[in-house]
Design a protein around this motif. Sequence first.
Motif, mmCIF file in Angstrom:
data_model
loop_
_atom_site.group_PDB
_atom_site.id
_atom_site.type_symbol
_atom_site.label_atom_id
_atom_site.label_comp_id
_atom_site.label_asym_id
_atom_site.label_seq_id
_atom_site.Cartn_x
_atom_site.Cartn_y
_atom_site.Cartn_z
ATOM 1 N N GLY A 1 0.817 -1.168 0.146
ATOM 2 C CA GLY A 1 0.023 0.035 -0.229
ATOM 3 C C GLY A 1 0.804 1.450 0.156
ATOM 4 O O GLY A 1 0.541 2.048 -0.725
ATOM 5 N N GLY A 2 1.977 1.144 0.822
ATOM 6 C CA GLY A 2 2.936 2.407 0.959
ATOM 7 C C GLY A 2 3.559 2.731 -0.233
ATOM 8 O O GLY A 2 3.981 3.716 -0.836
ATOM 9 N N GLY A 3 4.012 1.327 -0.925
ATOM 10 C CA GLY A 3 4.807 1.724 -2.361
ATOM 11 C C GLY A 3 3.876 2.302 -3.557
ATOM 12 O O GLY A 3 4.280 2.663 -4.170
ATOM 13 N N LEU A 4 2.442 1.877 -3.526
ATOM 14 C CA LEU A 4 1.623 2.508 -4.469
ATOM 15 C C LEU A 4 1.587 3.998 -4.235
ATOM 16 O O LEU A 4 1.772 4.821 -5.113
ATOM 17 C CB LEU A 4 0.146 1.851 -4.329
ATOM 18 C CG LEU A 4 0.128 0.457 -4.835
ATOM 19 C CD1 LEU A 4 -1.328 0.066 -4.382
ATOM 20 C CD2 LEU A 4 0.475 0.167 -6.257
ATOM 21 N N VAL A 5 1.534 4.490 -2.953
ATOM 22 C CA VAL A 5 1.589 5.938 -2.533
ATOM 23 C C VAL A 5 3.088 6.434 -3.288
ATOM 24 O O VAL A 5 3.027 7.495 -3.555
ATOM 25 C CB VAL A 5 1.358 6.255 -1.259
ATOM 26 C CG1 VAL A 5 1.694 7.273 -0.896
ATOM 27 C CG2 VAL A 5 -0.205 5.646 -0.884
ATOM 28 N N ALA A 6 4.292 5.641 -2.830
ATOM 29 C CA ALA A 6 5.436 6.005 -3.078
ATOM 30 C C ALA A 6 5.749 6.183 -4.541
ATOM 31 O O ALA A 6 6.330 7.067 -5.229
ATOM 32 C CB ALA A 6 6.452 5.393 -2.450
ATOM 33 N N GLY A 7 5.150 5.270 -5.301
ATOM 34 C CA GLY A 7 5.359 5.297 -6.790
ATOM 35 C C GLY A 7 4.751 6.696 -7.476
ATOM 36 O O GLY A 7 5.276 7.115 -8.353
ATOM 37 N N ALA A 8 3.228 6.960 -6.991
ATOM 38 C CA ALA A 8 2.840 8.027 -7.394
ATOM 39 C C ALA A 8 3.367 9.216 -7.012
ATOM 40 O O ALA A 8 3.425 10.243 -7.812
ATOM 41 C CB ALA A 8 1.386 8.099 -6.988
ATOM 42 N N SER A 9 4.077 9.347 -5.704
ATOM 43 C CA SER A 9 4.688 10.511 -5.406
ATOM 44 C C SER A 9 5.717 10.698 -5.733
ATOM 45 O O SER A 9 6.386 11.914 -5.942
ATOM 46 C CB SER A 9 4.519 10.497 -3.724
ATOM 47 O OG SER A 9 5.784 9.693 -3.270
ATOM 48 N N GLY A 10 6.413 9.785 -6.368
ATOM 49 C CA GLY A 10 7.819 9.752 -7.112
ATOM 50 C C GLY A 10 7.644 10.711 -8.344
ATOM 51 O O GLY A 10 8.614 11.470 -8.531
ATOM 52 N N TYR A 11 6.636 10.453 -8.978
ATOM 53 C CA TYR A 11 6.449 11.336 -10.147
ATOM 54 C C TYR A 11 6.105 13.035 -9.795
ATOM 55 O O TYR A 11 6.702 13.627 -10.445
ATOM 56 C CB TYR A 11 5.353 10.935 -11.052
ATOM 57 C CG TYR A 11 5.898 9.653 -11.723
ATOM 58 C CD1 TYR A 11 6.488 9.857 -12.837
ATOM 59 C CD2 TYR A 11 5.467 8.330 -11.447
ATOM 60 C CE1 TYR A 11 7.147 8.696 -13.630
ATOM 61 C CE2 TYR A 11 6.053 7.088 -12.107
ATOM 62 C CZ TYR A 11 6.849 7.361 -13.091
ATOM 63 O OH TYR A 11 7.357 6.107 -13.935
ATOM 64 N N LEU A 12 5.279 12.930 -8.543
ATOM 65 C CA LEU A 12 4.877 14.275 -8.250
ATOM 66 C C LEU A 12 6.368 14.992 -7.798
ATOM 67 O O LEU A 12 6.637 16.278 -8.125
ATOM 68 C CB LEU A 12 4.247 14.365 -6.921
ATOM 69 C CG LEU A 12 3.409 15.584 -6.533
ATOM 70 C CD1 LEU A 12 2.920 16.167 -7.596
ATOM 71 C CD2 LEU A 12 2.592 15.316 -5.276
ATOM 72 N N ALA A 13 7.089 14.354 -6.926
ATOM 73 C CA ALA A 13 8.399 14.673 -6.706
ATOM 74 C C ALA A 13 9.276 15.219 -7.806
ATOM 75 O O ALA A 13 10.071 16.189 -7.681
ATOM 76 C CB ALA A 13 9.271 13.850 -5.598
ATOM 77 N N ALA A 14 9.445 14.249 -8.930
ATOM 78 C CA ALA A 14 10.077 14.721 -9.944
ATOM 79 C C ALA A 14 9.484 16.250 -10.592
ATOM 80 O O ALA A 14 10.612 16.917 -11.091
ATOM 81 C CB ALA A 14 10.219 13.704 -11.021
ATOM 82 N N ALA A 15 8.321 16.115 -10.828
ATOM 83 C CA ALA A 15 7.613 17.501 -11.153
ATOM 84 C C ALA A 15 8.211 18.662 -10.155
ATOM 85 O O ALA A 15 8.429 19.749 -10.698
ATOM 86 C CB ALA A 15 6.271 17.291 -11.475
#
Length: 178
Positions: A18-32
């Motif tokens: 569950g945390g990995g799903l959130v981390a995956g999405a936030s990774g792209y947000l962090a890159a932006a």
Amino acid sequence: MHRTSTRVLLSCAAIGVGGGLVAGASGYLAAAFAAFGPLLYGITAGTHFLPSVVALALLKRPGTAVLAGVIAGLVGAAFAPWWIGRFVGTGLLVGALIELPFLITRYTRWDAWIFYASAAFAGLVLAIAVFIGLGAEHYAWWAWAIALPLWVASPVLFTWVGRVIATRLAKAGVAQSA
């Protein structure tokens, strides 16, 4: 030798996924944010705290924050394999930093303030690493005055969210005899 039950391992795996799903999405947000608004990059740091905090607050067992954080990093890396080192490394580092005060107390105290102090300290460690990594000399003082508090506040906020999730899961009977 202390044996870890299958329930604890499976609970950490589920929390980590569950945390990995959130981390995956936030990774792209962090890159932006890193590309277009580096001052706001620290807002996403707190998402890496969710699985570790939920696991430790729910299961109250040594090593659960580290295990859930690493699993979350592996799952997050499935969405961006080129960031596997960042995801797994962050999950490991955050899990270890979250567990540190509990290790010092030999896992006998579970006060809420310990979670928040640990998150603030971990956020500060991450902020300093990013501060050095990005090159502080490239930014004005006021930019760091905005960015660094976000690196500390975000983990504290997501620690609160993680503790709320853990409390609700405990009330629902999840991991009851883990």
